[in-house]
Design a protein around this motif. Structure first.
Motif, PDB file in Angstrom:
ATOM      1  N   HIS A 181       0.838  -1.200   0.000  1.00 31.87           N
ATOM      2  CA  HIS A 181       0.000   0.000   0.000  1.00 31.87           C
ATOM      3  C   HIS A 181       0.869   1.245   0.000  1.00 31.87           C
ATOM      4  O   HIS A 181       1.872   1.316   0.706  1.00 31.87           O
ATOM      5  N   GLY A 184     -13.344  -3.535 -10.332  1.00 39.35           N
ATOM      6  CA  GLY A 184     -14.168  -2.945 -11.385  1.00 39.35           C
ATOM      7  C   GLY A 184     -15.561  -3.503 -11.335  1.00 39.35           C
ATOM      8  O   GLY A 184     -15.918  -4.236 -10.405  1.00 39.35           O
ATOM      9  N   TYR A 191      -6.595  -0.221 -12.094  1.00 36.34           N
ATOM     10  CA  TYR A 191      -5.503  -0.883 -11.372  1.00 36.34           C
ATOM     11  C   TYR A 191      -4.396   0.071 -10.966  1.00 36.34           C
ATOM     12  O   TYR A 191      -4.243   1.139 -11.536  1.00 36.34           O
TER      13      TYR A 191
HETATM   14  P1  AMO Z   1      -9.819   0.047  -5.604  1.00 40.19           P
HETATM   15  O1  AMO Z   1     -10.002   0.836  -4.372  1.00 40.19           O
HETATM   16  O2  AMO Z   1      -9.891  -1.432  -5.460  1.00 40.19           O
HETATM   17  O3  AMO Z   1     -10.923   0.452  -6.698  1.00 40.19           O
HETATM   18  O4  AMO Z   1      -8.464   0.434  -6.291  1.00 40.19           O
HETATM   19  C1  AMO Z   1      -8.107  -0.117  -7.547  1.00 40.19           C
HETATM   20  C2  AMO Z   1      -6.699  -0.654  -7.523  1.00 40.19           C
HETATM   21  O5  AMO Z   1      -5.775   0.383  -7.225  1.00 40.19           O
HETATM   22  C3  AMO Z   1      -4.670  -0.128  -6.506  1.00 40.19           C
HETATM   23  N1  AMO Z   1      -4.581   0.546  -5.211  1.00 40.19           N
HETATM   24  C4  AMO Z   1      -3.445   0.816  -4.558  1.00 40.19           C
HETATM   25  N2  AMO Z   1      -2.170   0.594  -4.847  1.00 40.19           N
HETATM   26  C5  AMO Z   1      -1.250   0.978  -3.971  1.00 40.19           C
HETATM   27  N3  AMO Z   1      -1.525   1.589  -2.797  1.00 40.19           N
HETATM   28  C6  AMO Z   1      -2.801   1.844  -2.449  1.00 40.19           C
HETATM   29  N4  AMO Z   1      -3.059   2.459  -1.309  1.00 40.19           N
HETATM   30  C7  AMO Z   1      -3.830   1.450  -3.347  1.00 40.19           C
HETATM   31  N5  AMO Z   1      -5.156   1.524  -3.312  1.00 40.19           N
HETATM   32  C8  AMO Z   1      -5.586   0.985  -4.450  1.00 40.19           C
HETATM   33  C9  AMO Z   1      -4.927  -1.621  -6.348  1.00 40.19           C
HETATM   34  C10 AMO Z   1      -6.427  -1.697  -6.466  1.00 40.19           C
HETATM   35  O6  AMO Z   1      -6.850  -2.960  -6.893  1.00 40.19           O
HETATM   36  N6  AMO Z   1     -12.888   3.107  -8.226  1.00 40.19           N
HETATM   37  C11 AMO Z   1     -12.459   1.752  -8.055  1.00 40.19           C
HETATM   38  C12 AMO Z   1     -12.065   1.122  -9.370  1.00 40.19           C
HETATM   39  C13 AMO Z   1     -13.220   0.933 -10.333  1.00 40.19           C
HETATM   40  O7  AMO Z   1     -14.213   0.303  -9.938  1.00 40.19           O
HETATM   41  O8  AMO Z   1     -13.109   1.364 -11.481  1.00 40.19           O
HETATM   42  C14 AMO Z   1     -11.270   1.717  -7.086  1.00 40.19           C
HETATM   43  O9  AMO Z   1     -10.667   2.712  -6.771  1.00 40.19           O
HETATM   44  O10 AMO Z   1      -4.267  -2.245  -7.433  1.00 40.19           O
END
Ligand code: AMO
Ligand code: ATP
Length: 433
Positions: free
Chosen positions: A220, A360, A403
């Motif tokens: 994260h 998604g 992603y």
């Molecule tokens: P979500 O919250 O699952 O979905 O985020 C999508 C992807 O973003 C990456 N990600 C991160 N990578 C690093 N550090 C973080 N703190 C972090 N948070 C998220 C991950 C994650 O799977 N709006 C929806 C997407 C959608 O439905 O289109 C969303 O934000 O790879």
């Protein structure tokens, strides 16, 4: 520099001027070698003490490692040189000297811990194997952009200072916006949806997202780069096709165009996945996880998948896979539920055996159902009016996903820590550089 030659292009018989960093100096007595490194590679510069001008030798032998130097001279064949050629210098200039004490060793002979590396990223990325990670990251982004263009996507940029959050699970960073409460955006979610209702229809964005994750984990970040996709007139299955397409394109591009970087990173068996990614429903996923016997407590319908659960399934499947048809309750308000089973949503995740890469789904485009969804999740629809009102003026059915770039780089290159996939990570402890 007009007359500069990259070290990799220096051919025997040429007289060249190269510029770069003093990688190494070896003084063997009568003869000494300076290795100059630039973005293309390295070249040896030979100093023969008895045969060369004293001042030239003096300059050459006193260069501190990692100084920026410029060398002009004739290129000669030399089988004992690391690249089979060397420069016999006529002029040597130190353009920017380096302190003899370096905070880390770019030649990689002395290991540095991640924190020291991140504090001194400029020096760290001088290491070819670190530079390779960022060249591969750039290639992934290039390939993904090209793929989006091939399927008719238009690149957009949406605001990063916003009035509301969208992703329930993570906290927001507050900012003061001329006396008004505002936040750093967690995701382009609502804006990309607003744009599928516009004349653009199919959009993508590659940009930063901000999440106030409280804990330090190896996967994260508090600021990450997200690749978002959203399209009108497709359903969640077609959205998964595009998602899979971008990831295949990224892997293929790296395999085709980054062999040198993969070699530096020690991958002799890098292979882009060729098969379609299996698609399991959430129900099948929890059954398979329970059947592994790896968990202390059996999962029941409605549970989110813990890190251990994801690992158990990932180990069994051994490659990328989708989990579809999640319980509505654990997916955000903007995900559409099945009309004949409102407990079940059209949300999906793309998983790598090590972690989640993508979330998604099919979106709720019907105004009344969207408003109901807010209430079910305890959100105040009036705060989201800027978004919901556009659903009253003709919002097509649509689906999309996102992603995190760093997670793709991290899983593709098997990096231990997500911080290795970002130049200047933001985490609980790190606000500069
Ligand atoms: P979500 O919250 O699952 O979905 O985020 C999508 C992807 O973003 C990456 N990600 C991160 N990578 C690093 N550090 C973080 N703190 C972090 N948070 C998220 C991950 C994650 O799977 N709006 C929806 C997407 C959608 O439905 O289109 C969303 O934000 O790879
Ligand atoms: P995202 O947060 O983008 O949805 P994720 O991989 O964190 O991606 P989650 O479903 O939130 O997916 O969490 C998966 C696992 O990771 C859960 O076991 C959760 O407890 C753990 N986890 C999530 N966020 C954190 C965090 N900030 N610190 C520690 N563990 C976390």
């Amino acid at each position: 520099m007009e007359d500069r030659t990259y070290t990799a292009d220096a051919e025997p018989g040429d007289t060249v001027t190269v510029a770069g960093w003093a990688h190494e100096l070896r003084d063997l007595g009568g003869i000494a070698f300076l290795i100059v490194r630039d973005t293309s590679g390295k070249i040896q510069v030979k100093f023969e003490k008895d045969e060369m001008d004293d001042d030239l030798v003096e300059t050459g032998l006193n260069i501190a490692r990692e100084s920026v130097v410029q060398v002009t001279g004739a290129v000669e064949e030399e089988p004992r040189a690391p690249t089979d050629v060397e420069i016999v210098p006529e002029e040597v200039e130190v353009i920017a000297g380096a302190d003899p004490e370096l905070p880390l060793d770019p030649s990689g002979k002395v290991d540095a811990d991640l924190s020291t590396r991140l504090d001194n990223r400029t020096l760290d990325v001088r290491k070819p194997e670190v530079k390779a990670i960022f060249e591969i990251r750039a290639e992934i982004l290039r390939a993904v952009r090209e793929y989006f263009r091939s399927v008719g996507g238009t690149e957009i940029n949406t605001p990063k200072i916003v009035a509301t959050g969208t992703e329930g699970g993570t906290e927001l960073f507050p900012v003061t916006y001329f006396g008004q409460e505002a936040f750093m955006n967690q995701s382009p979610q609502l804006f990309k949806q607003l744009m599928v209702g516009s004349g653009l229809e199919r959009v993508f964005e590659i940009g930063p997202i901000f999440r106030a994750e409280e804990h330090n984990t190896p996967r994260h970040l508090n600021e990450a780069t997200m690749i978002d996709f959203e399209s009108a007139f497709i359903d969640h299955n077609e959205a998964m096709d595009v998602c899979e397409g971008t990831l295949h394109a990224a892997y293929q591009a790296v395999e085709e165009n980054c062999q040198e970087q993969l070699d530096l990173l020690g991958y002799d068996d890098f292979a882009a996945p060729e098969e379609d990614f299996p698609r399991l429903t959430y129900e099948e996923a929890i059954e398979r996880i329970n059947a592994t016997g790896e968990l202390d407590e059996q999962l029941v319908w409605g549970d989110d998948l813990s890190t251990e659960a994801e690992k158990a399934l990932g180990d069994e499947i051994g490659g990328h896979y989708f989990i579809t048809d999640w319980p509505s309750e654990i997916k955000p308000f903007y995900i559409q539920d099945y009309d004949d089973d409102p407990e079940l949503s059209k949300g999906f995740d793309l998983m790598h055996p090590r972690m989640e890469l993508v979330s998604g789904g099919q979106r709720e485009h019907r105004f009344e159902a969207l408003e109901e969804g807010f209430e079910q999740q305890g959100l105040d629809p009036s705060q989201f009016e800027y978004y919901t009102k556009m659903f009253r003026y003709g919002m097509p059915p649509h689906a999309g996903w996102a992603y995190g770039v760093e997670r793709v780089v991290m899983t593709m290159l098997d990096l231990d820590n997500i911080r290795e996939a970002v130049l200047f990570p933001r985490d609980r402890q790190r606000l500069s550089p």
